[in-house]
Design a protein around this motif. Structure first.
Motif, PDB file in Angstrom:
ATOM      1  N   GLU A 125       0.824  -1.219   0.000  1.00  0.00           N
ATOM      2  CA  GLU A 125       0.000   0.000   0.000  1.00  0.00           C
ATOM      3  C   GLU A 125       0.854   1.263   0.000  1.00  0.00           C
ATOM      4  N   GLN A 126       2.132   1.110   0.282  1.00  0.00           N
ATOM      5  CA  GLN A 126       3.015   2.281   0.255  1.00  0.00           C
ATOM      6  C   GLN A 126       3.600   2.520  -1.138  1.00  0.00           C
ATOM      7  N   TYR A 127       3.217   1.656  -2.076  1.00  0.00           N
ATOM      8  CA  TYR A 127       3.718   1.784  -3.441  1.00  0.00           C
ATOM      9  C   TYR A 127       2.568   2.126  -4.400  1.00  0.00           C
ATOM     10  N   ASP A 128       2.886   2.921  -5.411  1.00  0.00           N
ATOM     11  CA  ASP A 128       1.929   3.209  -6.473  1.00  0.00           C
ATOM     12  C   ASP A 128       1.999   2.083  -7.504  1.00  0.00           C
ATOM     13  N   PRO A 129       0.955   1.258  -7.614  1.00  0.00           N
ATOM     14  CA  PRO A 129       1.026   0.137  -8.563  1.00  0.00           C
ATOM     15  C   PRO A 129       0.370   0.438  -9.912  1.00  0.00           C
TER      16      PRO A 129
END
Lengths: 224, 730
Positions: B422-426
């Motif tokens: 959730e801390q990454y932009d996927p």
């Protein structure tokens, strides 16, 4: 309809916004150093990290040459949409009330969020039936909407709060669950979630398309 | 030069051996000066010269119908149709991350992205593979996890490249030496593919990007090619500091230069900085290069020539261009607010000549620098006894089957990775068809409607138990993940994370693992197109688990048919597919029970596993089955729980216990898949592959019967347990 999407050094979602706006008309990129808006009918200030978001998110981009033209364009009633970093830029530029503070959880957070359309009769939501829920992804580190209490009261009274996070969806801690606001004149709108990332069922949802369809309606309607 | 020449003692301090120093003197014809010694020590380090792994790496298969660019360039590339190539590679940044996790992980991402755009492809995805110590015990490991994840997110999010997948495991063997491996994929036109060989005598060598500072000096030799020990905090200055905004501009600028055809050859500045980049370019092009260090844009004016040559400042690229294009190139750099400077020239001397203004401060034969480093034979020997301690007991011996399932689903190695990803932009770049936890592999749509699939895998514990079979299992799992989304493997990248190869038991682990990668990649027709080696991953308490990390890229013809892992509809039939022979050896359950690692794992029938992968892949592509999930850690029971949780749909299942319910429920092995679909579709599927119908999608609990064993757990209880990692990120 011709939409111009600003491109700053550090913009990340400008091509995504171009793809989305391209679904309802022509869409071109506008370089941050140029003042010429190329006769566009609407402007999108896209997501990303303009100028690295140094100092504060959106704080440097507002001083770019293209933003001078956008302020003028908005003053003349032009349709302007700010997404995520673009929302931050529009607040920094004074085109929208309030500010975006670091998320309550103090982390960059990606989440598909449910939004409630509070104001269905705007240039950005006219394609949404009243009370409709939109499922749109959000991804940011500074998305906590803040304004002082009198301002918040006024925004609500004047119908400037356009989108709200549904219960349990407000991960960034925005005051009064505000996800998107417009200016008093109604031609400038900013939101933290990314409607341009919700225009194709294959890559998520199609709910974000309503925003672009609404803009198209506003522009084409004005022309008639 | 008036300065005093460095001595053998200085050479030893820089990581060379006495014999290597003597060889340098011989190649130079005299003892090297400071600049020369600094450059030799870096290029002859393990990190640059692969001196303990080169003989093994040449045994890997590197050719296949899709391969456009194999090992040796900045990244490998495979053909994905319609004139497009996919570039990809995995790299490690282990030691920097162990010393300073945020910047170490961030610059690891920055480095692998530069490798991708250096060959002319736009980075379109990041995956990562992480290993930390026992987070239930170790506060330091929790700190490393939190900061490494933040660092990866900081860099990837800010630069606009989605992080679409990854994996993380926690084992005490990584307590002193965490692993941070990052893999990136890029997409570009085949005709824009760029190589790094310098060409054209008289052409200009131009550096562009960030200015050069004193950060990261000696990173490759001091940090990456030696064991970690006490006082490593003092090595913080050897860790580079990243600036994703600078790299974002550098990336856009590079891609524009390439599109305009202004570049003859291109190389990023990574480990060993300008030294490595310039020498590699000269070596591959069989030319010489002259560099004037006084022309390099500096952060600190008083930097010594050797410091400029070895600095590992981030976000820099080196290119060779024709003299007539210098102005055009610099204009593009100015547009992107990227600084640039012509610093040298391609020559026909086959020498690296380093100048400081007019003074010659270093002169070395390119061949001696790049090709003449001694290559060592390993002395592999299987250790007499187990190298690794048994893990602590986390599950009581009296625990029942249901309790074991709940404990496994909530164990650090199996619980949901949501708090991390959730801390990454996927989703940036609008290609992501399957987000994390939706499928076994990431799926990215291509312009023609087909899709790339990517997976990254490793399982150090199983490799520690049996380096050959454990590694086979890792490669097979990667391909199984691709099969579950309907993709056929095109190529493979690997990162070999091991301890000190000069020790016989580590040499044995490494040799066996490489043999397995070669066998599996050959059988799967998924050749190695590039990779990285990270050795000396050990501290005072011993080596890490041997951890070959495998990244695989595949293609599926229709993105809209991409598979998913979760059950789809109430009433659907669930089946077990593949030659699955579960064993508790080195399983997650045996870890929770505190059992020591076994000596060896059961045999694997690679061809049978491959046949099952092909069957599953085809069924997904045809839309015959609605979900597919590879059985991995925690066995059938955990795989079923994951399918159920992904869909919030329960299941009722009966499996054969084959005389041991524990093994049937929680045993692990390659080659097993849980699939679901309509009864008629599953019947049709059973006509062409061996499968066992085991139950139905139903209700809001997971019910599994195996012989006399019975598990009945509500999805809510499973979900609560599955969220165990969230506590760490409150």
């Amino acid at each position: 309809m011709k939409t111009g999407i600003l491109r700053f050094p550090g913009s990340c979602d400008e091509v995504d916004a171009q793809l989305a706006a391209g679904l309802v008309g022509e869409a071109v990129l506008l370089w941050h150093g140029d003042r010429d808006l190329q006769d566009v009918d609407a402007v999108i200030v896209p997501g990303g990290f303009s100028y690295g978001d140094y100092l504060r998110a959106g704080a440097i981009a507002r001083f770019s040459p293209v933003m001078e033209s956008v302020v003028e364009f908005a003053g003349d009633g032009g349709i302007v949409l700010g997404i995520c970093n673009g929302f931050q830029v529009l607040c920094e530029a004074g085109l929208l009330p309030g500010a975006l503070l670091p998320n309550a959880n103090r982390r960059f957070t990606f989440r598909q969020v449910e939004l409630e359309v509070v104001e269905p009769d705007t240039a950005f939501t006219s394609a949404c039936p009243a009370g409709e829920m939109l499922s749109i992804p959000a991804k940011h580190g500074s998305g906590r909407y803040y304004a002082d209490e009198p301002t918040l009261d006024r925004l609500e009274a004047d119908g400037q709060v356009v989108l709200r996070y549904r219960p349990e969806q407000n991960f960034n801690g925005s005051l009064r669950e505000i996800a998107g606001v417009r200016n008093a004149a109604g031609n400038v709108f900013g939101l933290m979630p990314h409607p341009e990332h919700a225009v194709d069922a294959l890559t998520g949802s199609t709910d974000g398309l309503r925003i672009f369809e609404s803009m198209h309606e506003a522009v084409e309607g004005a022309r008639v | 030069m008036s300065e005093q020449l460095p001595t053998l003692k200085d050479a030893l301090a820089l990581g060379l051996t006495e014999a290597e120093y003597d060889l340098v003197c011989e190649k130079q014809g005299s003892p090297p000066n400071q600049v020369e010694l600094a450059m030799y020590s870096l290029l002859w380090s393990e990190h640059c010269a692969y001196k303990h792994s080169k003989k093994l790496l040449v045994t890997l298969p590197t050719e296949g119908p899709a391969v456009v660019m194999g090992p040796g360039e900045n990244a490998g590339a495979v053909d994905v149709g319609d004139g497009l190539i996919c570039a990809f590679k995995v790299e490690s940044h282990n030691h920097p991350s162990a010393v300073e996790p945020f910047q170490g992980a961030a610059t690891g991402v920055g480095g692998i992205l530069r490798d991708i755009f250096a060959i002319g492809a736009r980075p379109i995805a990041i995956l990562d593979s992480l290993r930390f110590g026992d987070i239930e015990e170790s506060e330091r490991s929790r700190y490393l996890l939190e900061h490494a994840v933040a660092g990866i997110g900081h860099y990837g999010n800010s630069i606009g490249v989605p992080t679409v997948g990854g994996e993380v495991y926690f084992e005490a063997a990584y307590e002193k030496n965490c692993l941070v491996n990052a893999m990136a994929l890029g997409l570009g036109p085949r005709e824009q593919l760029m190589r790094s060989a310098a060409a054209g005598v008289g052409n200009v060598v131009l550096i562009y990007g960030a200015s050069t500072g004193r950060d990261g000096i000696g990173g490759a030799s001091v940090l990456a090619s030696a064991e970690l020990g006490e006082g490593d905090d003092d090595k913080r200055p050897t860790v580079q500091v990243g600036d994703p905004f600078e790299e974002k501009k550098l990336m856009e600028c590079s891609l524009e230069l390439l599109e305009l055809g202004l570049i003859v050859s291109l190389q990023d500045l990574g480990a060993a900085g300008l030294t490595s980049s310039a020498c590699e370019m000269a070596s591959k092009g069989e030319v010489g290069i002259d560099i004037d260090v006084r022309k390099v844009p500096l952060r600190e004016a008083d930097m010594e020539p050797f410091e400029i040559m070895v600095s590992e400042s981030q976000e820099r690229m080196l290119c060779v261009i024709e003299p007539k294009d210098v102005e055009a190139v610099r204009a593009i750099c100015d547009k992107w607010e990227v600084s640039s400077a012509a610093i040298g020239e391609v020559t026909d001397t086959r020498l690296m000549r380093i100048y400081s203004d007019d003074e010659l401060v270093g002169e070395m034969p390119v061949e001696a620098l790049v090709d003449d480093c001694p290559i060592y034979d390993l002395a592999p020997q299987k250790p007499e006894e187990q190298l690794y301690d048994a893990p602590p007991v986390r599950l009581d011996a009296s625990a029942g089957f249901g309790d074991a399932l709940v404990a496994l689903v909530g164990s650090p190695n199996i619980s949901s990775r949501r708090p991390l990803f959730e801390q990454y932009d996927p989703i940036v770049q609008s290609r992501t068809v399957r987000r994390p936890e939706q499928a076994d592999a990431a799926v990215l749509i291509l312009p023609n409607g087909s899709a790339l699939a990517a997976s990254i895998d490793g399982n150090g514990r199983r490799v520690a138990a049996d380096p050959y079979r454990g590694t086979l299992g890792v490669v097979l799992e990667c391909a199984s993940n691709l099969a579950c989304v309907g993709a056929q493997p095109l190529g493979t990248t690997n990162n070999l994370n091991f301890g000190n190869p000069e020790k016989p038991h580590v040499a044995w682990q490494l040799t066996e693992a490489v043999r397995a990668i070669a066998d599996a990649c050959t059988a799967l027709e998924a050749p190695i197109v590039g990779g990285n080696v990270s050795l000396y991953n050990e501290g005072a308490s011993g080596p890490i688990y041997p951890t070959p990390v495998i990244g695989m890229v595949g293609l599926l013809p229709d993105a809209s048919r991409a598979g998913r892992l979760g059950f789809v509809e109430e009433g659907e039939t669930i089946a077990l597919v593949g030659p699955f022979k579960p064993s508790l050896a080195a399983s997650e359950l045996s870890k929770l029970r505190g059992e020591p690692l076994p000596d060896g794992l059961p045999d694997i029938d690679i061809e049978a596993v491959r046949a099952a992968q092909i069957a599953v892949r085809d069924a997904v592509r045809e839309g015959l089955i609605d979900s597919a999930h590879d059985i991995a850690e925690g066995g059938v029971a955990v795989a079923l729980a994951e399918c159920a949780l992904a869909a919030s749909l329960g299941a009722s299942v009966t499996i054969d216990d084959n005389g041991d319910a524990w093994q049937a429920l929680f045993g692990e092995a390659p080659g097993g898949f849980i699939v679901c679909g309509h009864a008629t579709a599953i019947a049709q599927f059973s006509e062409r592959t061996d499968l066992t119908v085991i139950g139905k999608v139903t209700g809001s609990e997971l019910r599994i019967e195996a012989g006399s064993a019975l598990i009945e757990v509500g999805l809510d209880e499973l979900r609560t347990s599955h969220r165990a990692l969230e506590e760490l990120f409150q």
